[in-house]
Enzyme design. Sequence first.
Site, PDB file in Angstrom:
ATOM      1  N   PHE A 111      99.652 -51.674  30.759  1.00  0.00           N
ATOM      2  CA  PHE A 111      99.015 -52.592  29.825  1.00  0.00           C
ATOM      3  C   PHE A 111      97.657 -53.027  30.373  1.00  0.00           C
ATOM      4  O   PHE A 111      97.357 -52.852  31.563  1.00  0.00           O
ATOM      5  CB  PHE A 111      99.890 -53.834  29.610  1.00  0.00           C
ATOM      6  N   ARG A 118     100.933 -63.002  30.694  1.00  0.00           N
ATOM      7  CA  ARG A 118     101.024 -63.841  29.489  1.00  0.00           C
ATOM      8  C   ARG A 118     102.423 -63.838  28.903  1.00  0.00           C
ATOM      9  O   ARG A 118     102.826 -64.792  28.231  1.00  0.00           O
ATOM     10  CB  ARG A 118     100.001 -63.381  28.445  1.00  0.00           C
ATOM     11  N   ALA A 152      90.148 -49.442  27.584  1.00  0.00           N
ATOM     12  CA  ALA A 152      89.951 -48.120  28.191  1.00  0.00           C
ATOM     13  C   ALA A 152      90.928 -47.112  27.607  1.00  0.00           C
ATOM     14  O   ALA A 152      92.130 -47.339  27.607  1.00  0.00           O
ATOM     15  CB  ALA A 152      90.134 -48.206  29.701  1.00  0.00           C
ATOM     16  N   ASP A 183      93.417 -39.862  32.067  1.00  0.00           N
ATOM     17  CA  ASP A 183      94.796 -40.327  31.906  1.00  0.00           C
ATOM     18  C   ASP A 183      95.716 -39.682  32.933  1.00  0.00           C
ATOM     19  O   ASP A 183      96.506 -40.362  33.595  1.00  0.00           O
ATOM     20  CB  ASP A 183      95.301 -39.977  30.500  1.00  0.00           C
TER      21      ASP A 183
END
Length: 413
Positions: A111, A118, A152, A183
């Site tokens: 993430f 959060r 990104a 990636d």
Amino acid sequence: MNSVTQTAPPESAPAQTASPPLSGLRVIDLSHVYNGPYATFLMALAGAEVIKVEPLAGEHLRSRGDMGGAALPFAMLNSNKKPITLNLKDERGRQILRELIVTADILVENFAPGVMERLGLGADELLRINPRLIYGSSSGYGKDGPYRNYPAMDLVMQAMCGVINSTGQPDQAPVKAGAALCDFFAGIHLHSAIMAALYARERTGKGQVVEVSMQDATYCSLASNYGMRHARGDAAPERTGNRHGGLGVSPYNAYPTADGYVVVNSPGDKHFLAILDVIGRPDLKDDPRLNSRGARVENFQLVDELLENWSRTLAKDKVAQAMLARGVPCAPVRNLQEVMNDENMLARGSLQRVEHPTLGPVVLPHTPLMFAGVPRIPLQPSLPLGASNEEVIVGLLGHTADDYRDLLKDGVI
């Protein structure tokens, strides 16, 4: 019934008796698309139990399937995983994740920085619950630094990392790499970092947080280009087409054939002498324009012309066979259909033909990581969204059937 093509190992292969190296480890996989899922795919095919936690609508790559084209990539990266759904915006969903963490060895997420915190599921909180946990995280630019909050994706990272500007012909616009390099570079480095942390845990008994950014993981792949920039400064070309990124080798290019292209790389003098024999020009072996690597680099247009005049007359496979027979690094430029049916990868089991329950007959990758004496784990095709909910929540965590029905009814799973 799912069927997988299995190829017998060569007679010289060692006896297949050992257990897969990650047997007994449990991985909680919150990652999505390519980066994290590739790292956890490698773990699953090394014997780890990988529980893939997805939102109720499925992770991003699964949801791209309805637009066409993404269903196979999802299947490629999610074999041998147990998919469950959790609504992590609901406290009961977060609590189920915490229960899983108590039982886990590794958590993987990619993430944006701050998302897990959060949710109340940041690394500090999860390591408090399970001090032996390896918390693996990957993002575009890392958790600190001035770019930490930039969004990104692979295309963006290729631009920021110099890949796009380095790709293409010198007199044309820059082009992205066809492969999702950033990636997968990040996924490989993330796997490596987690394995190093597991080794440290064996010595200390303590877990830790490991982090990999796509930007950091991509930098060294342009080593030749950086070398030329260092040597030539502003005189260095931005792009070199199919020639060597540092313009330090010749021949090094894609050459036309009667039915396509081949690539040829001549890193040493012995290779070029062999090339001259193959193309029928042994008379040029003492030519001062060609008798050293420096001379060939300086006269690269002459070198390319010699090869092109010969290669154009033959099929690409014939060119490659002639070069390979003399030990010259060479390969036909193959299309994806040819690559998906590669006899070497199929023979080794690193590609396997599988009857997928939803996609039908497909070719899926196995892990590139081979362990002597360890048989390949049979490929289990990727499962539908939430297919392992009951197995994990009731069977593993011990929730009752009534609890399970309530979680379903209330949209927690």
